[in-house]
Design an enzyme around this catalytic site. Structure first.
Site, mmCIF file in Angstrom:
data_model
loop_
_atom_site.group_PDB
_atom_site.id
_atom_site.type_symbol
_atom_site.label_atom_id
_atom_site.label_comp_id
_atom_site.label_asym_id
_atom_site.label_seq_id
_atom_site.Cartn_x
_atom_site.Cartn_y
_atom_site.Cartn_z
ATOM 1 N N CYS A 1 -5.988 -6.760 5.160
ATOM 2 C CA CYS A 1 -7.065 -6.674 6.012
ATOM 3 C C CYS A 1 -8.450 -7.498 5.433
ATOM 4 C CB CYS A 1 -7.578 -5.132 6.026
ATOM 5 S SG CYS A 1 -6.257 -3.914 6.036
ATOM 6 N N ARG B 1 1.870 10.115 -11.263
ATOM 7 C CA ARG B 1 1.015 10.884 -12.042
ATOM 8 C C ARG B 1 1.481 12.533 -12.126
ATOM 9 N NH1 ARG B 1 -2.378 8.985 -7.624
ATOM 10 N NH2 ARG B 1 -3.071 7.010 -8.513
ATOM 11 N N ALA C 1 0.803 -1.290 -0.030
ATOM 12 C CA ALA C 1 0.025 -0.094 0.162
ATOM 13 C C ALA C 1 0.751 1.388 -0.012
ATOM 14 C CB ALA C 1 -0.914 0.106 1.209
ATOM 15 N N ASN D 1 -1.900 3.989 2.895
ATOM 16 C CA ASN D 1 -2.376 4.678 1.667
ATOM 17 C C ASN D 1 -2.305 6.209 1.809
ATOM 18 O OD1 ASN D 1 -3.936 3.110 -0.796
ATOM 19 N ND2 ASN D 1 -4.286 2.073 1.316
#
Lengths: 458, 458
Positions: free
Chosen positions: B47, B24, B13, B311
């Site tokens: 998870c 990006r 993550a 994240n």
């Protein structure tokens, strides 16, 4: 010791919460409490009526939080079916009509609480008083409607209005096996949302088999020879109806207050200070559906008739009347509702609210889910977020979606109260586990998109 | 134009969010991105493993957010099964081991992201490596456990540990038809709650048929002649087991970082500044389960291994590495979980956390429901609230209850972030409608009781 007398006008959420809280703080040896209620019931949940009519709540009495007898056991002299007909501010007294004799009595007060609630909007349409046309404001209204639904052979229902009451009643009538048509004056159902979000509600209602007619201006209710409703007419069509439900919203019930010269706002609601004291009147308080409240986002007064505010007002008034201290700082305009399994929520300002107070804003609309995408029944939802240009301050959130959508609006309600920016919101530490949220909660996804929109608009 | 090279250690993550966000912002003509992952999978949801093992998620690949191929399509040179064995900070390079040849290669970096994650706690117990003893950290672990559950004739499972992983795995094994015993070192399950709230979890687990043994110190895992697990031994008992699941939590995986001389905190996690830059190192960032984060309520660093933080860290790192700007201000310690239909949530400080940093506090515990009491399946819940003495500042909330309980903790998470007092919270404008909340939301009921407790303690 002198015993003061508190008079409360209105025996529902705000009035009786105030009375109860005052009684907790002061016993009958210090404070006499007299409350007047013109109806048959005290402290009932009007918000629960659609679910009783729809069958989820099996009986009327479940909606009564506290009966008149229970209030009286707490040394509150609650006089039922007794209408107050005048407030004499200069004389410190109210006049009431005895339900048995019709005679009128003056009752003096040291402190007064005005909690007269709201009345349903009921335009003077031809036929509006016909048999088969029902309001849903009181428990008596609910009982009359339930009786009519059982007695009526026909199965066509028309709901006039597509706000909270309208869509909730549409669900209730659907549950009772009716073909339901909702006549909506506005561009889309749920005018408390922006039209783009209201359109999602419309689409979902279509999917449920509820016919929604937008831009419908009702001109008359048609009756048959017996005086029973048979159709609802708009400018350009007639909608056959065996039963009609009025759901056009409510207005503050402030005729008494107006006649007494108490200050009213632009929506006709009483104006108070932060302690819920009527402005300019040291010994009169007001709360519940008859007052206007401060919108903390726009800085303007609004009329927000909701049981949860009425209860808070009552607590604050009771504390202040009872010698304690409390304030009601205002609202951010949070509301949640549902029609069948579609959840609908909003808080803060819509686009037109922001524009009306001169705020420039950006919007972000995202789709996400209430659980991790791989978890069963992920619960798709659309979140719309408004943020102020330049500052990035959160201005409002609207959510339409499936299970788990609506109460997510509470996160935005707290953020609005705290004056957070959408940038600050992107870092919020919200609960994550696959059964409860995607790894980015939908509110955070919307905040991230709103941040980008704020930057792009600079 | 000079092409810079970003090296990322860890393909899950935090690392891959950082890589994706950097990509990006900067194309391959400006930034080369090389990522090393020692395992078989990238960007998967650990998870989600309990729900895959339990059968709610039908297949492994649903847990993979982005495959190595998908990352490579975005011009990220992701090298799978390639372990980094050394960070040479002075030389600005990392050494990695080729999975095919076993040979080692140095790769230089201009910017480095350390996202090495966490490793499961695995005490050196006799028998811990026996057949039938399973971790649940990776997708390979999950697959091995699923295979074992099918292959095993016996139906007795022992879970060691009663935190999130432990109770979620207890549910999964119950769903698979096992008799489940949870061995818990602590006083009550869910040590992330105060013991009085953990006791509610214990009682609910009893009701589900899960046996929980508190105060159990595992001393050995017993095996049969074939080397397969047959029981788990504690000081005073043996618990027969056909399968054993290890759920004793995780620790930061920072051996590489420690050897490289990067700064570690008391929990062994990397220490960063608010931009997630490793303290004292201008071109090294770290995020995810290998770092410590600031607890905004206690003002101390904590280790909070959660995908949602990983994240966010990745986004922030990617923005900063890519020439943008972002910060991660810290956490308030929100976590939600469930065991079958019991929802468990917490945010902020427990009693012992508050005491440990010298905060004096009061507590309030209330019972309420997730819907109006008269609405079907009202969803009983218990809410515990901690507030600072004198100031009344909210310090923490714990919730244990039925459907609709857990995500209510988000309201408290936002209030903690904003530094609200419990008195301020009583006026929060939270969504109310009978299907979604009582007229006083449970969080508000708790806040009101906490206000009274603050005043009583003065």
């Amino acid at each position: 010791m002198t015993v003061e007398r508190l008079v409360v006008i209105g025996g529902d959420a705000a009035g009786m919460s105030a009375a109860s809280q005052a009684r907790r703080l002061k016993g009958p040896d210090e404070l006499e409490i007299v409350a007047f209620e013109r109806g048959h019931f005290s402290s009932f949940s009007a918000c629960g009526i659609p679910y009783w009519v729809g069958g989820q709540v099996p009986e009327r009495d479940a909606l009564i939080a506290r009966t008149p007898g229970e209030h009286r056991e707490r040394a509150i002299d609650l006089r039922m079916r007794t209408e107050v007909t005048e407030i004499d501010v200069a004389g410190g007294r109210v006049r009431s009509r005895d339900p048995e004799t019709g005679g009128e009595t003056w009752t003096g007060y040291d402190k007064l609480v005005v909690a007269t609630g709201a009345r349903p909007v009921r335009p003077p349409l031809p036929g509006i008083d016909a048999a088969g046309v029902h309001g849903v404001q009181t428990l008596d209204d609910g009982q009359a409607l339930l009786t009519a639904l059982t007695a009526t052979a026909g199965r066509r229902a028309v709901v006039i209005g597509a706000g909270y009451i309208g869509v909730e009643m549409a669900e209730a009538l659907l549950n009772r096996g009716f073909e339901v048509t909702v006549l909506n004056r506005g561009e889309q159902p749920m005018a408390t949302l922006d039209p783009d979000m209201g359109r999602l509600v419309h689409t979902a209602m279509d999917g449920l088999g509820i016919t929604t007619v937008n831009g419908a201006r009702v001109t008359a209710i048609r009756t048959d020879a017996d005086g029973r409703v048979r159709a609802v007419a708009t400018g350009d069509a007639e909608y056959p109806a065996d039963v009609v439900v009025l759901g056009m919203g409510v207005e503050p019930e402030t005729a008494l207050a107006r006649e007494a010269g108490l200050p009213l706002g632009v929506y006709g609601g009483l104006l108070t200070d932060l302690s819920m004291r009527v402005r300019g009147h040291g010994n009169i308080w007001a709360g519940g559906d008859c007052v206007e409240v401060l919108d903390l986002v726009s800085g303007r007064e609004r009329h927000v008739p909701l049981g949860t505010h009425a209860n808070k007002h009552g607590q604050v008034i009771g504390a202040n009347v009872g010698g304690g201290y409390g304030t009601f700082p205002g609202v951010v305009g949070t509301a949640v509702s549902k029609v069948c399994d579609l959840e609908i929520a909003r808080t803060g300002l819509r686009e037109k609210d922001a524009a009306a107070v001169g705020l420039r804003y950006v919007t972000a609309v995202i789709e996400s889910t209430s659980r991790a995408g791989y978890y069963p029944e992920p619960g798709v939802m659309t979140v719309k977020m408004l943020a102020e240009r330049r500052s990035g301050r959160l201005l409002g959130v609207q959510i339409v979606g499936r299970e788990g959508a609506a109460k997510r609006v509470d996160v935005a309600a707290v953020a609005l109260t705290a004056g957070m920016t959408v940038e600050q919101m992107t870092a919020l530490d919200l609960g994550y586990a696959p059964p409860f949220s995607p790894v980015w909660d939908p509110v955070l996804v919307a905040a991230r998109k709103a941040v980008a929109a704020v930057r792009a608009a600079d």
